[in-house]
Design a protein around this motif. Structure first.
Motif, PDB file in Angstrom:
ATOM      1  N   ARG B  81       0.829  -1.197   0.000  1.00 17.21           N
ATOM      2  CA  ARG B  81       0.000   0.000   0.000  1.00 17.21           C
ATOM      3  C   ARG B  81       0.873   1.261   0.000  1.00 17.21           C
ATOM      4  O   ARG B  81       0.620   2.217  -0.732  1.00 17.21           O
ATOM      5  CB  ARG B  81      -0.914  -0.013   1.229  1.00 17.21           C
ATOM      6  N   THR B  84       2.786   1.646  -3.452  1.00 19.16           N
ATOM      7  CA  THR B  84       1.845   2.042  -4.503  1.00 19.16           C
ATOM      8  C   THR B  84       1.404   3.488  -4.330  1.00 19.16           C
ATOM      9  O   THR B  84       1.254   4.228  -5.319  1.00 19.16           O
ATOM     10  CB  THR B  84       0.612   1.119  -4.496  1.00 19.16           C
ATOM     11  N   ARG B  88       1.397   6.392  -7.121  1.00 16.42           N
ATOM     12  CA  ARG B  88       0.118   6.992  -7.483  1.00 16.42           C
ATOM     13  C   ARG B  88       0.153   8.504  -7.297  1.00 16.42           C
ATOM     14  O   ARG B  88      -0.397   9.254  -8.106  1.00 16.42           O
ATOM     15  CB  ARG B  88      -1.008   6.384  -6.649  1.00 16.42           C
ATOM     16  N   LEU B 149       4.564  -1.144 -11.397  1.00 16.15           N
ATOM     17  CA  LEU B 149       4.388   0.248 -10.974  1.00 16.15           C
ATOM     18  C   LEU B 149       5.051   1.216 -11.948  1.00 16.15           C
ATOM     19  O   LEU B 149       4.462   2.231 -12.338  1.00 16.15           O
ATOM     20  CB  LEU B 149       4.961   0.431  -9.560  1.00 16.15           C
ATOM     21  N   GLU B 166      -4.624   2.257 -12.127  1.00 17.38           N
ATOM     22  CA  GLU B 166      -5.344   1.416 -11.159  1.00 17.38           C
ATOM     23  C   GLU B 166      -5.598   0.017 -11.709  1.00 17.38           C
ATOM     24  O   GLU B 166      -5.463  -0.979 -10.993  1.00 17.38           O
ATOM     25  CB  GLU B 166      -6.660   2.090 -10.761  1.00 17.38           C
ATOM     26  N   VAL B 169      -2.239  -2.012 -11.547  1.00 19.20           N
ATOM     27  CA  VAL B 169      -1.673  -2.425 -10.261  1.00 19.20           C
ATOM     28  C   VAL B 169      -2.689  -3.146  -9.380  1.00 19.20           C
ATOM     29  O   VAL B 169      -2.355  -3.577  -8.275  1.00 19.20           O
ATOM     30  CB  VAL B 169      -1.107  -1.214  -9.480  1.00 19.20           C
ATOM     31  N   HIS B 172      -1.908  -6.349  -7.446  1.00 20.75           N
ATOM     32  CA  HIS B 172      -0.829  -6.313  -6.454  1.00 20.75           C
ATOM     33  C   HIS B 172      -1.237  -5.621  -5.163  1.00 20.75           C
ATOM     34  O   HIS B 172      -0.543  -5.744  -4.162  1.00 20.75           O
ATOM     35  CB  HIS B 172       0.402  -5.599  -7.012  1.00 20.75           C
ATOM     36  N   CYS B 173      -2.303  -4.844  -5.199  1.00 19.33           N
ATOM     37  CA  CYS B 173      -2.578  -4.005  -4.033  1.00 19.33           C
ATOM     38  C   CYS B 173      -3.954  -4.206  -3.420  1.00 19.33           C
ATOM     39  O   CYS B 173      -4.928  -4.226  -3.799  1.00 19.33           O
ATOM     40  CB  CYS B 173      -2.412  -2.541  -4.394  1.00 19.33           C
TER      41      CYS B 173
END
Lengths: 173, 173
Positions: B81, B84, B88, B149, B166, B169, B172-173
């Motif tokens: 988190r 990312t 982001r 990423l 979004e 990824v 992965h998140c």
DNA sequence: GTCTATAATTTGATAGAC
DNA sequence: GTCTATCAAATTATAGAC
């Protein structure tokens, strides 16, 4: 028909250099020397650097499209295998980045037409993946596949370790 | 301590420009104008462009490390988190690429010290992910997470569509 | 620590001969 | 279609006054 035509040889030289250092990493003079002419001859074939790069990206996109074939007619495995092979080749054969991945990273330093041609490349790849993968979500979204391939080249090249590329893309291929 | 010190303000300006266009997309004069001084004053603080970029990458790496914390002390979810969120933010707040992802893509046009500093950044991120993810393979390898990423920023920026990040990824998140 | 001034080089691009 | 010659601008970098 092998590879004659000064115009194509100029694009070949530009492609090699642009895939290694980006838009500002080479000059008309360097391309001319690569091909064995003078820089004014390069300008005869491509009036501006913007025009040269636009033609280069469009050729790159067309070649990739031909090599991939129609996504809708391929199995998901075969479609992913073909796309991954193209990226792997750039890395293994010549330690190159994806031309459009590199240019897109440099986006704010690009002339508008080049930026637009690069965006078209990504749209083409995503459409290919959408057609090939259909609704199956097991392998990840088209966006995830494309992003992973681009990023895998970046990291593997920086750390001079091709196995990083394989570990990055393993889950998709 | 907010943000004084010309040196830091020069690095701030260089960071903003380098994350958008890369190593060759800005000049000493532009940085000087951003900060409100002359280019010779920028040279007083950074003798060469190589030295400036090296300092910039090292600061970027240190800040990222501080913000991530110790991977071994975080849950896998929290570690992913945090990482990312950093990527982001670059995209959403300011339409930037990851500084090191962009420079690594341009690798062959970089001075050696900058190239080395960028490689150190990737080693740091991969070590963080290895420590945080341990042996669980459900989320993908550290290499896959990092590659996704970096590539997600490239594609999302080129197509001017943050939702691409979004979708890339999401797994992965 | 910042300035003015400038050096040395490179760049994209053009004019005109052949 | 390629060449020589050149331009105008930009770049990194330095010298020296204040």
């Amino acid at each position: 028909m092998a590879n004659d035509g000064i115009r194509e040889r100029i694009l070949d030289a530009a492609e090699r250099r642009a895939q290694r250092g980006g838009y500002n990493a080479f000059s008309f003079r360097e391309l001319a020397a690569d091909v064995g002419v003078k820089s004014s001859s390069v300008h005869y074939h491509f009036a501006t650097k913007e025009a040269l790069l636009q033609a280069l990206v469009e050729r790159y996109c067309a070649r990739t499209r031909e090599r991939l074939g129609e996504g809708a007619m391929l199995s998901p495995d075969e479609a992913l295998r073909r796309l991954t092979a193209i990226f792997r080749e750039a890395l293994v054969d010549d330690n190159r980045m994806c031309l459009c991945g590199l240019l897109a990273a440099e986006r704010d330093g690009l002339p508008p037409n080049v930026d637009a041609a690069v965006a078209d490349y990504f749209r083409m790849i995503l459409a290919y993946l959408r057609a090939a993968l259909g609704d199956e979500e097991g392998r990840g979204t088209p966006e995830a596949v494309l992003a992973t391939l681009e990023g895998a080249l970046i990291v593997a090249r920086s750390l001079c370790d091709h196995s990083i590329f394989e570990r990055a893309v393993a889950q998709h291929c």
